[in-house]
Design a protein around this motif. Structure first.
Motif, short mmCIF file in Angstrom:
data_model
loop_
_atom_site.label_atom_id
_atom_site.label_comp_id
_atom_site.label_asym_id
_atom_site.label_seq_id
_atom_site.Cartn_x
_atom_site.Cartn_y
_atom_site.Cartn_z
N ARG A 96 16.92 -97.08 19.14
CA ARG A 96 16.37 -95.80 19.66
C ARG A 96 17.56 -95.21 20.63
N PRO A 97 18.28 -96.10 21.54
CA PRO A 97 19.15 -95.25 22.45
C PRO A 97 20.55 -94.59 21.46
N VAL A 98 20.71 -95.37 20.47
CA VAL A 98 21.74 -94.85 19.55
C VAL A 98 21.29 -93.39 19.08
N GLU A 99 19.99 -93.56 18.49
CA GLU A 99 19.28 -92.52 17.75
C GLU A 99 19.27 -91.22 18.83
N THR A 100 19.05 -91.56 20.00
CA THR A 100 18.78 -90.51 20.98
C THR A 100 20.36 -89.93 21.17
N ILE A 138 13.91 -80.14 24.94
CA ILE A 138 12.69 -80.49 25.83
C ILE A 138 11.97 -81.72 25.27
N VAL A 139 11.38 -81.55 23.90
CA VAL A 139 10.78 -82.67 23.17
C VAL A 139 11.56 -83.83 23.27
N LEU A 140 12.78 -83.75 23.09
CA LEU A 140 13.86 -84.93 22.85
C LEU A 140 13.68 -85.81 24.39
N ARG A 141 13.65 -84.85 25.37
CA ARG A 141 13.81 -85.42 26.74
C ARG A 141 12.28 -86.14 27.27
N LEU A 142 11.43 -85.37 26.67
CA LEU A 142 10.04 -85.77 27.12
C LEU A 142 9.27 -86.81 26.28
N GLN A 143 9.52 -86.63 25.06
CA GLN A 143 9.09 -87.77 24.30
C GLN A 143 10.04 -88.82 23.82
N SER A 144 9.18 -90.02 23.39
CA SER A 144 9.97 -90.99 22.82
C SER A 144 10.49 -90.79 21.50
N VAL A 145 11.37 -91.51 21.04
CA VAL A 145 11.89 -91.21 19.64
C VAL A 145 10.96 -91.80 18.62
N THR A 146 10.17 -91.00 17.93
CA THR A 146 9.37 -91.24 16.91
C THR A 146 9.66 -90.59 15.72
N PRO A 147 8.96 -90.79 14.41
CA PRO A 147 9.30 -90.10 13.29
C PRO A 147 8.77 -88.60 13.42
N SER A 148 7.76 -88.23 14.31
CA SER A 148 7.48 -86.79 14.54
C SER A 148 8.57 -86.25 15.29
#
Length: 163
Positions: A5-9, A137-147
């Motif tokens: 997840r951190p790499v993906e972010t 904004i979405v990347l900052r506020l949401q966890s990394v999910t498929p959506s």
């Protein structure tokens, strides 16, 4: 999985950064075109007439530019070179392809103005900035999910297409 997840972010933030750089380059290019002649209608890199509203001078979107003033052109730099050989306002004779049919049209060249640049800022850059901002904004506020992944990809695609 927690390591992924951190790499993906980081990859998502890199994509956002690359999109911002591309937008800056497009804006600089639009600024540098002020004062230069242009065909009078938008032409994409693949020689298709662009979809931009009133600037098509009666041409249909996706007409294909084949020749100008009797000279075959295969790229936008060739088209631009031919246009710059003549003073602004010169009527150019175009050979186009529309739905498999050859079409000829005479269209005067125009000069890119500050108004064209402002129009680019409003109609192209602003929607792109909104797309990048929404992705961030979405990347900052949401966890990394498929959506989240899907939203970020579509937002950046929207930004790139607009700019």
């Amino acid at each position: 999985m927690s390591r992924r997840r951190p790499v993906e972010t980081i990859v998502h933030w890199v994509l956002i950064g690359l999109t911002v750089v591309m937008m800056a380059m497009a804006t600089r290019d639009a600024w540098n075109r002020i004062g230069r002649p242009w065909p009078g209608f938008p032409v994409m890199e693949n020689m298709l007439v662009g979809v931009a509203g009133v600037d098509r001078m009666g041409l249909s979107p996706f007409d294909v530019v084949r020749a100008v003033n009797g000279r075959l052109v295969t790229s936008t730099p060739e088209l631009q070179a031919e246009i710059e050989r003549h003073p602004p306002g010169t009527t150019m004779h175009y050979l186009l392809v529309r739905n498999g049919q050859l079409l000829e049209d005479d269209i005067p060249t125009r000069v890119n103005t500050l108004r064209n640049f402002k129009r680019f800022l409003l109609e192209n850059l602003m929607p792109g900035v909104i797309g990048v901002a929404l992705a961030a904004i979405v990347l900052r506020l949401q966890s990394v999910t498929p959506s989240t992944r899907l939203f970020v990809v579509f937002s950046l695609q929207w930004a790139i297409i607009n700019v």
